[in-house]
Design a protein around this motif. Structure first.
Motif, PDB file in Angstrom:
ATOM      1  N   VAL A  73       0.866  -1.180   0.000  1.00 32.69           N
ATOM      2  CA  VAL A  73       0.000   0.000   0.000  1.00 32.69           C
ATOM      3  C   VAL A  73       0.903   1.231   0.000  1.00 32.69           C
ATOM      4  O   VAL A  73       1.866   1.293   0.765  1.00 32.69           O
ATOM      5  CB  VAL A  73      -0.923   0.030   1.235  1.00 32.69           C
ATOM      6  CG1 VAL A  73      -1.841   1.253   1.196  1.00 32.69           C
ATOM      7  CG2 VAL A  73      -1.742  -1.252   1.333  1.00 32.69           C
ATOM      8  N   HIS A  74       0.584   2.197  -0.861  1.00 32.10           N
ATOM      9  CA  HIS A  74       1.362   3.433  -0.878  1.00 32.10           C
ATOM     10  C   HIS A  74       0.454   4.604  -1.257  1.00 32.10           C
ATOM     11  O   HIS A  74      -0.687   4.405  -1.690  1.00 32.10           O
ATOM     12  CB  HIS A  74       2.553   3.332  -1.842  1.00 32.10           C
ATOM     13  CG  HIS A  74       2.182   3.365  -3.293  1.00 32.10           C
ATOM     14  ND1 HIS A  74       1.951   2.217  -4.032  1.00 32.10           N
ATOM     15  CD2 HIS A  74       1.996   4.399  -4.159  1.00 32.10           C
ATOM     16  CE1 HIS A  74       1.652   2.550  -5.274  1.00 32.10           C
ATOM     17  NE2 HIS A  74       1.665   3.865  -5.379  1.00 32.10           N
ATOM     18  N   LEU A  75       0.981   5.804  -1.109  1.00 33.41           N
ATOM     19  CA  LEU A  75       0.253   7.018  -1.464  1.00 33.41           C
ATOM     20  C   LEU A  75       0.775   7.566  -2.784  1.00 33.41           C
ATOM     21  O   LEU A  75       1.978   7.553  -3.045  1.00 33.41           O
ATOM     22  CB  LEU A  75       0.408   8.079  -0.380  1.00 33.41           C
ATOM     23  CG  LEU A  75      -0.091   7.716   1.025  1.00 33.41           C
ATOM     24  CD1 LEU A  75       0.129   8.890   1.974  1.00 33.41           C
ATOM     25  CD2 LEU A  75      -1.555   7.306   1.000  1.00 33.41           C
ATOM     26  N   ASP A  76      -0.144   8.067  -3.608  1.00 37.49           N
ATOM     27  CA  ASP A  76       0.183   8.851  -4.800  1.00 37.49           C
ATOM     28  C   ASP A  76      -0.140  10.308  -4.493  1.00 37.49           C
ATOM     29  O   ASP A  76      -1.247  10.617  -4.031  1.00 37.49           O
ATOM     30  CB  ASP A  76      -0.645   8.404  -6.008  1.00 37.49           C
ATOM     31  CG  ASP A  76      -0.110   7.145  -6.667  1.00 37.49           C
ATOM     32  OD1 ASP A  76       0.987   6.678  -6.292  1.00 37.49           O
ATOM     33  OD2 ASP A  76      -0.805   6.619  -7.572  1.00 37.49           O
ATOM     34  N   THR A  98      14.039  10.096  -0.563  1.00 40.57           N
ATOM     35  CA  THR A  98      15.093   9.585  -1.434  1.00 40.57           C
ATOM     36  C   THR A  98      14.480   8.867  -2.628  1.00 40.57           C
ATOM     37  O   THR A  98      13.363   8.327  -2.532  1.00 40.57           O
ATOM     38  CB  THR A  98      15.999   8.600  -0.680  1.00 40.57           C
ATOM     39  OG1 THR A  98      15.187   7.586  -0.073  1.00 40.57           O
ATOM     40  CG2 THR A  98      16.795   9.307   0.411  1.00 40.57           C
ATOM     41  N   PRO A  99      15.171   8.835  -3.775  1.00 34.80           N
ATOM     42  CA  PRO A  99      14.647   8.102  -4.930  1.00 34.80           C
ATOM     43  C   PRO A  99      14.486   6.621  -4.607  1.00 34.80           C
ATOM     44  O   PRO A  99      15.292   6.040  -3.866  1.00 34.80           O
ATOM     45  CB  PRO A  99      15.725   8.325  -5.998  1.00 34.80           C
ATOM     46  CG  PRO A  99      16.440   9.555  -5.569  1.00 34.80           C
ATOM     47  CD  PRO A  99      16.427   9.537  -4.079  1.00 34.80           C
ATOM     48  N   ALA A 100      13.450   6.014  -5.155  1.00 39.30           N
ATOM     49  CA  ALA A 100      13.179   4.594  -4.927  1.00 39.30           C
ATOM     50  C   ALA A 100      12.981   3.888  -6.258  1.00 39.30           C
ATOM     51  O   ALA A 100      12.331   4.434  -7.152  1.00 39.30           O
ATOM     52  CB  ALA A 100      11.947   4.419  -4.043  1.00 39.30           C
ATOM     53  N   ASP A 101      13.528   2.699  -6.372  1.00 42.92           N
ATOM     54  CA  ASP A 101      13.357   1.876  -7.565  1.00 42.92           C
ATOM     55  C   ASP A 101      12.516   0.666  -7.191  1.00 42.92           C
ATOM     56  O   ASP A 101      12.956  -0.216  -6.444  1.00 42.92           O
ATOM     57  CB  ASP A 101      14.720   1.436  -8.095  1.00 42.92           C
ATOM     58  CG  ASP A 101      14.628   0.673  -9.419  1.00 42.92           C
ATOM     59  OD1 ASP A 101      13.484   0.358  -9.839  1.00 42.92           O
ATOM     60  OD2 ASP A 101      15.674   0.394 -10.017  1.00 42.92           O
ATOM     61  N   VAL A 102      11.288   0.640  -7.693  1.00 39.48           N
ATOM     62  CA  VAL A 102      10.393  -0.494  -7.455  1.00 39.48           C
ATOM     63  C   VAL A 102      10.134  -1.229  -8.765  1.00 39.48           C
ATOM     64  O   VAL A 102       9.120  -1.900  -8.928  1.00 39.48           O
ATOM     65  CB  VAL A 102       9.070  -0.038  -6.805  1.00 39.48           C
ATOM     66  CG1 VAL A 102       9.332   0.498  -5.397  1.00 39.48           C
ATOM     67  CG2 VAL A 102       8.365   1.014  -7.658  1.00 39.48           C
ATOM     68  N   ASP A 114       9.991   7.770   1.859  1.00 43.09           N
ATOM     69  CA  ASP A 114      10.097   8.678   2.995  1.00 43.09           C
ATOM     70  C   ASP A 114      11.299   8.283   3.859  1.00 43.09           C
ATOM     71  O   ASP A 114      11.988   7.293   3.560  1.00 43.09           O
ATOM     72  CB  ASP A 114       8.768   8.721   3.765  1.00 43.09           C
ATOM     73  CG  ASP A 114       8.467   7.470   4.593  1.00 43.09           C
ATOM     74  OD1 ASP A 114       9.365   6.619   4.784  1.00 43.09           O
ATOM     75  OD2 ASP A 114       7.320   7.351   5.069  1.00 43.09           O
ATOM     76  N   PRO A 115      11.607   9.012   4.931  1.00 44.82           N
ATOM     77  CA  PRO A 115      12.807   8.709   5.703  1.00 44.82           C
ATOM     78  C   PRO A 115      12.839   7.318   6.329  1.00 44.82           C
ATOM     79  O   PRO A 115      13.909   6.853   6.719  1.00 44.82           O
ATOM     80  CB  PRO A 115      12.812   9.804   6.779  1.00 44.82           C
ATOM     81  CG  PRO A 115      12.138  10.965   6.121  1.00 44.82           C
ATOM     82  CD  PRO A 115      11.044  10.336   5.308  1.00 44.82           C
ATOM     83  N   GLU A 116      11.701   6.634   6.445  1.00 49.16           N
ATOM     84  CA  GLU A 116      11.704   5.262   6.946  1.00 49.16           C
ATOM     85  C   GLU A 116      11.611   4.231   5.820  1.00 49.16           C
ATOM     86  O   GLU A 116      11.470   3.043   6.069  1.00 49.16           O
ATOM     87  CB  GLU A 116      10.587   5.060   7.967  1.00 49.16           C
ATOM     88  CG  GLU A 116      10.854   5.791   9.267  1.00 49.16           C
ATOM     89  CD  GLU A 116      10.313   5.090  10.501  1.00 49.16           C
ATOM     90  OE1 GLU A 116       9.735   3.995  10.370  1.00 49.16           O
ATOM     91  OE2 GLU A 116      10.483   5.641  11.601  1.00 49.16           O
ATOM     92  N   GLY A 117      11.691   4.706   4.566  1.00 47.33           N
ATOM     93  CA  GLY A 117      11.737   3.786   3.440  1.00 47.33           C
ATOM     94  C   GLY A 117      10.416   3.447   2.809  1.00 47.33           C
ATOM     95  O   GLY A 117      10.361   2.630   1.886  1.00 47.33           O
ATOM     96  N   ASN A 118       9.322   4.067   3.259  1.00 46.85           N
ATOM     97  CA  ASN A 118       8.007   3.799   2.670  1.00 46.85           C
ATOM     98  C   ASN A 118       7.899   4.479   1.313  1.00 46.85           C
ATOM     99  O   ASN A 118       8.031   5.698   1.208  1.00 46.85           O
ATOM    100  CB  ASN A 118       6.898   4.310   3.589  1.00 46.85           C
ATOM    101  CG  ASN A 118       6.930   3.649   4.945  1.00 46.85           C
ATOM    102  OD1 ASN A 118       6.793   2.440   5.052  1.00 46.85           O
ATOM    103  ND2 ASN A 118       7.129   4.441   5.993  1.00 46.85           N
ATOM    104  N   GLU A 119       7.631   3.690   0.270  1.00 43.66           N
ATOM    105  CA  GLU A 119       7.558   4.233  -1.084  1.00 43.66           C
ATOM    106  C   GLU A 119       6.292   5.065  -1.275  1.00 43.66           C
ATOM    107  O   GLU A 119       5.246   4.793  -0.691  1.00 43.66           O
ATOM    108  CB  GLU A 119       7.554   3.097  -2.114  1.00 43.66           C
ATOM    109  CG  GLU A 119       8.708   2.128  -2.005  1.00 43.66           C
ATOM    110  CD  GLU A 119       8.416   0.929  -1.131  1.00 43.66           C
ATOM    111  OE1 GLU A 119       9.252   0.005  -1.112  1.00 43.66           O
ATOM    112  OE2 GLU A 119       7.354   0.911  -0.459  1.00 43.66           O
TER     113      GLU A 119
END
Length: 248
Positions: A73-76, A98-102, A114-119
């Protein structure tokens, strides 16, 4: 009466710090619940819960760090122009995103963590999200959008706008706030959900009866070690965690 999404629940090692990030990201306000345990982020102004338009975010302290597995689950986030998109991404980066590669490849939106890694995603301008506020959509990965449409259409008082083989899309029946989107992905659940929806009965409705109604729709009971609490932990037919809260 069906339930309404009251908030997105996100587990965090540091709910206060993560809440401050998201409050600054969305232009909202962070309010401390139980000190050190919960932080609620919602629109600015006097505290109102549940918010009549938006779906707030509740950050809840847990001792376990996030795994490397992508959240289901994530936010747009919505933007209104190319310039706004660029400005928002730069602002979020300055706050600690930070940039994330999913595995997204070349896409017109930007994937960050976000700072805890949630995309989460910062979307390119889309007309459909012009009136949602800063959160365009709550997005849920799933294997079968049609099955999710059947369950969640029975669970919620939101309107099912569209269902295909690839997605099911809901929004408040009043046509306000974010969308709730179930998107087909090949991923399956392998770790406990870091992010889930908290659902709230309307005043006068019985939370236990609502939980029983969800079980009849295909939900199952979920033991997360919560012990004796005033809410009910369940999982939908694909294992997405959810909580039925006590009416306020």
């Amino acid at each position: 009466m069906p339930l309404r999404p009251a908030q997105v629940n996100i587990k965090a090692l540091d709910p206060a710090a993560t809440g401050r990030f998201w409050a600054a990201a969305l232009g909202w306000t962070a309010s401390t619940g139980t000190p050190g345990a919960t932080t609620y982020v919602g629109p600015p102004g006097p505290f109102v819960w549940p918010d009549p338009v938006t779906v707030g975010i509740d950050f809840v302290a847990v001792p376990e760090p996030r795994t490397a597995t992508k959240n289901r689950v994530h936010l747009d986030l919505a933007t209104t122009s190319a310039a706004h998109h660029a400005e928002l991404v730069a602002h979020l980066r300055s706050l600690g995103a930070t940039p994330a590669d999913v595995g997204q490849g070349e896409v017109p939106w930007t994937v960050l963590a976000d700072p805890e890694g949630n995309e989460f995603c910062v979307l390119e301008p889309r007309e459909v999200y012009r009136d949602t506020g800063p959160v365009a959509a709550i997005v849920v990965d799933c294997r079968d959008p049609r099955a999710m449409a059947r369950f969640w259409d029975g669970a919620l008082d939101w309107t099912l706008h569209r269902v295909t083989e690839d997605q099911a899309v809901f929004r408040s029946a009043r046509g306000v706030g974010p969308y709730l989107e179930f998107i087909r992905t090949p991923d399956v659940k392998t770790v406990p959900d870091r992010v889930h929806l908290d659902l709230l009965p309307y005043p006068g409705d019985d939370a236990a009866a609502e939980a029983a109604r969800l079980r009849a729709l295909g939900a199952t009971d979920l033991d997360l070690g919560q012990g004796e609490v005033p809410w009910t932990c369940l999982a939908d037919p694909e294992g997405h965690e959810l909580c039925v809260l006590a009416p306020s």
